[in-house]
Write an enzyme that holds these catalytic residues in place. Structure first.
Site, short mmCIF file in Angstrom:
data_model
loop_
_atom_site.label_atom_id
_atom_site.label_comp_id
_atom_site.label_asym_id
_atom_site.label_seq_id
_atom_site.Cartn_x
_atom_site.Cartn_y
_atom_site.Cartn_z
N ASP A 164 0.68 -1.30 -0.06
CA ASP A 164 0.02 0.24 -0.03
C ASP A 164 0.88 1.23 0.14
O ASP A 164 2.04 1.02 0.43
CB ASP A 164 -1.01 0.08 1.21
CG ASP A 164 -1.95 -1.15 1.08
OD1 ASP A 164 -2.43 -1.37 0.00
OD2 ASP A 164 -2.44 -1.43 2.14
N ASP A 222 -6.95 -0.97 -4.50
CA ASP A 222 -7.86 -0.62 -3.72
C ASP A 222 -8.89 0.47 -4.23
O ASP A 222 -10.09 0.46 -4.23
CB ASP A 222 -7.35 -0.16 -2.49
CG ASP A 222 -6.69 -1.14 -1.59
OD1 ASP A 222 -6.85 -2.38 -1.86
OD2 ASP A 222 -5.64 -0.70 -1.02
#
Length: 175
Positions: A121, A138
């Protein structure tokens, strides 16, 4: 043509997801940050061993399995006509785009989980410090889910709901 265009966009987003993950892994040490949109978003390398908000942390293969089932379900329900059932391909552009975004994001995170054991991430909202760090995959999944809800609420009934068979126009519906 619509499916080909959305598939190409989906592959491009999958490539972007993998490229950005590689970029931050190579250029930003784990836990460090670099400005991206100053005051709004910074790039911060984070290894997420769970799902959203690090839920189910450490359950790598369960997350791979669940994400794979979701990706397969979206592909089958959204894009495959199944004879003698209620499943038929989505025809409306919004529904098609939603499905391909969900597929792109799901596959992007599956690749990380299988290859690395975690998801990389990188986007951290500076103005909301407690919000979780997230990635391109995401963003694809969330945007696809929002578009899917909009499609289902406002367009599904008109464009893609399986209608009555020819010759049964006056027959009562099966409810």
């Amino acid at each position: 043509m619509l499916y080909a265009l959305c598939a190409a966009l989906s592959l491009a987003l999958l490539g972007l997801d993998q490229w950005v993950k590689h970029y931050v892994t190579v250029n930003i040490p784990l836990g460090d940050a670099q400005p991206f949109l100053p005051g709004l978003v910074e790039l911060r390398t984070v290894h997420n061993y769970g799902a959203a908000w690090s839920s189910f942390s450490g359950m790598r293969w369960l997350l791979v399995a669940v994400t794979s089932v979701i990706v397969i379900a979206v592909a089958v329900v959204g894009f495959a006509a199944v004879p003698s059932s209620a499943i038929q391909p989505i025809r409306h552009p919004l529904g098609v785009a939603a499905g391909f975004l969900i597929l792109s994001g799901g596959v992007g995170n599956i690749i990380d989980r299988v290859r690395l054991g975690y998801v990389v991430d990188m986007f951290h909202l500076e103005f909301w410090p407690s919000y979780p760090v997230f990635n391109v995959a995401d963003i694809c999944v969330v945007c696809g889910a929002v578009l899917a809800v909009i499609y289902y609420l406002w367009f599904y009934e008109k464009y893609d709901k399986r209608g009555k068979a020819h010759g049964d126009a006056d027959a009562p519906s099966e409810s």
